[in-house]
Design a protein around this motif. Structure first.
Motif, short mmCIF file in Angstrom:
data_model
loop_
_atom_site.label_atom_id
_atom_site.label_comp_id
_atom_site.label_asym_id
_atom_site.label_seq_id
_atom_site.Cartn_x
_atom_site.Cartn_y
_atom_site.Cartn_z
N VAL A 5 0.75 -0.93 -0.02
CA VAL A 5 0.03 -0.06 0.01
C VAL A 5 0.74 1.08 0.09
N MET A 6 2.03 1.31 0.65
CA MET A 6 2.80 2.32 0.79
C MET A 6 3.37 2.49 -0.50
N GLU A 7 4.04 1.64 -1.25
CA GLU A 7 4.38 1.77 -2.73
C GLU A 7 3.45 2.40 -3.58
N ALA A 8 2.07 1.81 -3.32
CA ALA A 8 1.05 2.47 -4.35
C ALA A 8 0.72 3.77 -4.14
N ILE A 9 0.69 4.45 -2.96
CA ILE A 9 0.58 5.70 -2.32
C ILE A 9 1.65 6.45 -2.59
N GLU A 10 2.77 5.94 -3.08
CA GLU A 10 4.02 6.83 -3.37
C GLU A 10 3.83 7.28 -4.77
#
Length: 86
Positions: A5-10
């Protein structure tokens, strides 16, 4: 998975809408999302939509994000300054 999720949010803060309810309630995840796309505040948990730190970060990125905040933030000096100084 928080890392995914953090990668997608980046890439796109609006990706928060696809995160689990648990991650939409994770302050670190939500702050990263709203820093990239203030309107992602809409997808945060109600608790975090009422969190002043989260709301300030959202308003810094997008003044209109205030409409999705929970609580009495209208007229708050810190929020007004955040919206005026993106």
């Amino acid at each position: 998975d928080k890392d995914v999720v953090m990668e997608a949010i980046e890439q796109d803060g609006d990706s928060l809408q696809w995160a689990s309810e648990e991650l939409r309630g994770d302050k670190d995840v939500v702050i990263e999302a709203v820093k990239r796309h203030g309107a992602a505040l809409l997808y945060a948990s109600e608790k975090l939509r009422a969190d002043k730190d989260v709301v300030i970060e959202a308003v810094k990125e997008c003044g209109g994000a205030l409409q999705w905040a929970m609580g009495k933030f209208h007229g708050d000096d810190a929020l007004q300054q955040a919206g005026e100084n993106p």
